[in-house]
Design an enzyme around this catalytic site. Structure first.
Site, PDB file in Angstrom:
ATOM      1  N   HIS A 121      -5.070   6.114   7.961  1.00  0.00           N
ATOM      2  CA  HIS A 121      -4.436   5.286   6.957  1.00  0.00           C
ATOM      3  C   HIS A 121      -2.941   5.225   7.233  1.00  0.00           C
ATOM      4  O   HIS A 121      -2.329   6.202   7.675  1.00  0.00           O
ATOM      5  CB  HIS A 121      -4.655   5.868   5.560  1.00  0.00           C
ATOM      6  CG  HIS A 121      -6.069   5.754   5.083  1.00  0.00           C
ATOM      7  ND1 HIS A 121      -6.395   5.474   3.777  1.00  0.00           N
ATOM      8  CD2 HIS A 121      -7.244   5.875   5.741  1.00  0.00           C
ATOM      9  CE1 HIS A 121      -7.716   5.445   3.658  1.00  0.00           C
ATOM     10  NE2 HIS A 121      -8.247   5.691   4.839  1.00  0.00           N
ATOM     11  N   ASP A 144      -2.124  -0.820   6.494  1.00  0.00           N
ATOM     12  CA  ASP A 144      -3.127  -1.173   5.492  1.00  0.00           C
ATOM     13  C   ASP A 144      -2.695  -2.392   4.676  1.00  0.00           C
ATOM     14  O   ASP A 144      -3.528  -3.204   4.260  1.00  0.00           O
ATOM     15  CB  ASP A 144      -3.402   0.015   4.573  1.00  0.00           C
ATOM     16  CG  ASP A 144      -4.210   1.105   5.273  1.00  0.00           C
ATOM     17  OD1 ASP A 144      -4.542   0.927   6.458  1.00  0.00           O
ATOM     18  OD2 ASP A 144      -4.496   2.138   4.641  1.00  0.00           O
ATOM     19  N   HIS A 193      -3.794  10.469   6.360  1.00  0.00           N
ATOM     20  CA  HIS A 193      -2.727   9.599   6.865  1.00  0.00           C
ATOM     21  C   HIS A 193      -1.933  10.166   8.036  1.00  0.00           C
ATOM     22  O   HIS A 193      -1.138   9.452   8.663  1.00  0.00           O
ATOM     23  CB  HIS A 193      -1.757   9.210   5.738  1.00  0.00           C
ATOM     24  CG  HIS A 193      -1.275  10.360   4.905  1.00  0.00           C
ATOM     25  ND1 HIS A 193      -0.616  11.449   5.423  1.00  0.00           N
ATOM     26  CD2 HIS A 193      -1.350  10.567   3.558  1.00  0.00           C
ATOM     27  CE1 HIS A 193      -0.285  12.275   4.457  1.00  0.00           C
ATOM     28  NE2 HIS A 193      -0.737  11.766   3.311  1.00  0.00           N
ATOM     29  N   ASP A 233       0.855  -1.182   0.000  1.00  0.00           N
ATOM     30  CA  ASP A 233       0.000   0.000   0.000  1.00  0.00           C
ATOM     31  C   ASP A 233       0.893   1.233   0.000  1.00  0.00           C
ATOM     32  O   ASP A 233       2.077   1.162   0.379  1.00  0.00           O
ATOM     33  CB  ASP A 233      -0.914   0.007   1.226  1.00  0.00           C
ATOM     34  CG  ASP A 233      -1.924   1.153   1.183  1.00  0.00           C
ATOM     35  OD1 ASP A 233      -2.638   1.268   0.165  1.00  0.00           O
ATOM     36  OD2 ASP A 233      -1.975   1.935   2.139  1.00  0.00           O
ATOM     37  N   GLU A 279       0.961   5.750   0.655  1.00  0.00           N
ATOM     38  CA  GLU A 279       0.340   7.002   1.055  1.00  0.00           C
ATOM     39  C   GLU A 279       0.993   8.113   0.244  1.00  0.00           C
ATOM     40  O   GLU A 279       2.187   8.027  -0.091  1.00  0.00           O
ATOM     41  CB  GLU A 279       0.504   7.266   2.554  1.00  0.00           C
ATOM     42  CG  GLU A 279      -0.120   6.212   3.450  1.00  0.00           C
ATOM     43  CD  GLU A 279      -1.619   6.043   3.269  1.00  0.00           C
ATOM     44  OE1 GLU A 279      -2.270   7.000   2.805  1.00  0.00           O
ATOM     45  OE2 GLU A 279      -2.125   4.957   3.584  1.00  0.00           O
ATOM     46  N   GLU A 295      -5.855  18.173   3.280  1.00  0.00           N
ATOM     47  CA  GLU A 295      -6.771  17.057   3.064  1.00  0.00           C
ATOM     48  C   GLU A 295      -6.038  15.717   3.122  1.00  0.00           C
ATOM     49  O   GLU A 295      -6.546  14.741   3.683  1.00  0.00           O
ATOM     50  CB  GLU A 295      -7.468  17.195   1.703  1.00  0.00           C
ATOM     51  CG  GLU A 295      -8.270  18.469   1.529  1.00  0.00           C
ATOM     52  CD  GLU A 295      -7.406  19.665   1.123  1.00  0.00           C
ATOM     53  OE1 GLU A 295      -6.216  19.445   0.773  1.00  0.00           O
ATOM     54  OE2 GLU A 295      -7.906  20.797   1.182  1.00  0.00           O
TER      55      GLU A 295
END
Length: 233
Positions: free
Chosen positions: A150, A155, A57, A7, A9, A52
């Protein structure tokens, strides 16, 4: 079979508009079982962090400012993934960011032929259902109570569990257990022979299943009570 569940970010949604990768977490799996080998890095994106994205995260520029740039760990990342299939949730998004970073380093992108998308798998299994990682973890009873924001490695760990469930879940564990059992006790044929050679069969006379004369007579009387039955037409 070796697979990499991973995963990422990022600073946003589109690498073509200048968004960058800030975290990657990869988990090695062999025969759908995590080996304990992971690759986890934070990266300095060399740009600001939109509010945002930080809300999703929790990674601020203050935290990332002393982290290495992607280029510093690009080869270590490529060495870790090797030529294995790469499993991600909405994999096209993650592949887009990884390949953008590799191209910025002058390296070859990872072929999308290696991409395994768990969203696509879940969509085939559960058409019309919610397909977010949270929703699917809830569907399969995967504990995500420790997931407050997150995180790439967290994840990836959840996704590894989900991926196993999407591919058959505990059935995989049973297959592995059977393989291990065979390894300890010999081939399946050898086990069957060993078992059958020790079984003493007891002969039992067959039980009668046909109706008696009396039962047939009572049935005939019962059927005669029907007026113009369909089976007589």
């Amino acid at each position: 079979m070796r697979e990499i569940v991973f995963d990422t970010e990022t600073t946003g949604l589109d690498p073509r508009s200048g968004d960058r990768l800030v975290e990657i977490g990869c988990i090695e799996m062999v025969n759908r079982v995590p080996t304990g080998s992971v690759f986890h890095r934070y990266f300095n994106p060399e740009r600001d962090m939109p509010a945002e994205a930080e809300a999703v995260h929790g990674l601020s520029i203050a935290f990332l400012s002393d982290k290495p740039k992607f280029a510093a760990d690009a080869q270590a990342f490529l060495d870790f993934i090797g030529d294995s299939p790469m499993v991600a949730h909405n994999a096209g998004f993650d592949f887009g960011f990884i390949n953008n970073e590799l191209e910025l380093c002058g390296l070859e992108p990872v072929s999308r032929d290696r991409m395994v998308d768990t969203v696509a798998i879940a969509r085939r299994k559960h058409p019309g259902a919610k397909l977010s990682l949270d929703a699917l973890c809830s569907r399969y009873g995967i504990d995500r109570s420790h997931r407050t924001k997150h995180g790439a490695l967290l994840d990836a760990e959840l996704l590894a569990q989900l991926y196993v469930e999407l591919q058959g879940g505990r059935q995989i564990g049973l297959e592995l257990a059977a393989e291990a059992s065979l390894g300890r006790q010999g081939t399946m044929t050898e086990q069957v022979v060993a078992v059958t050679s020790t079984v003493t069969r007891v002969f039992r006379s067959p039980r009668p299943h046909s109706a008696s004369v009396e039962e047939q007579a009572r049935h005939g009387e019962f059927m005669a009570g029907f007026s113009d039955p369909i089976w007589s037409r």
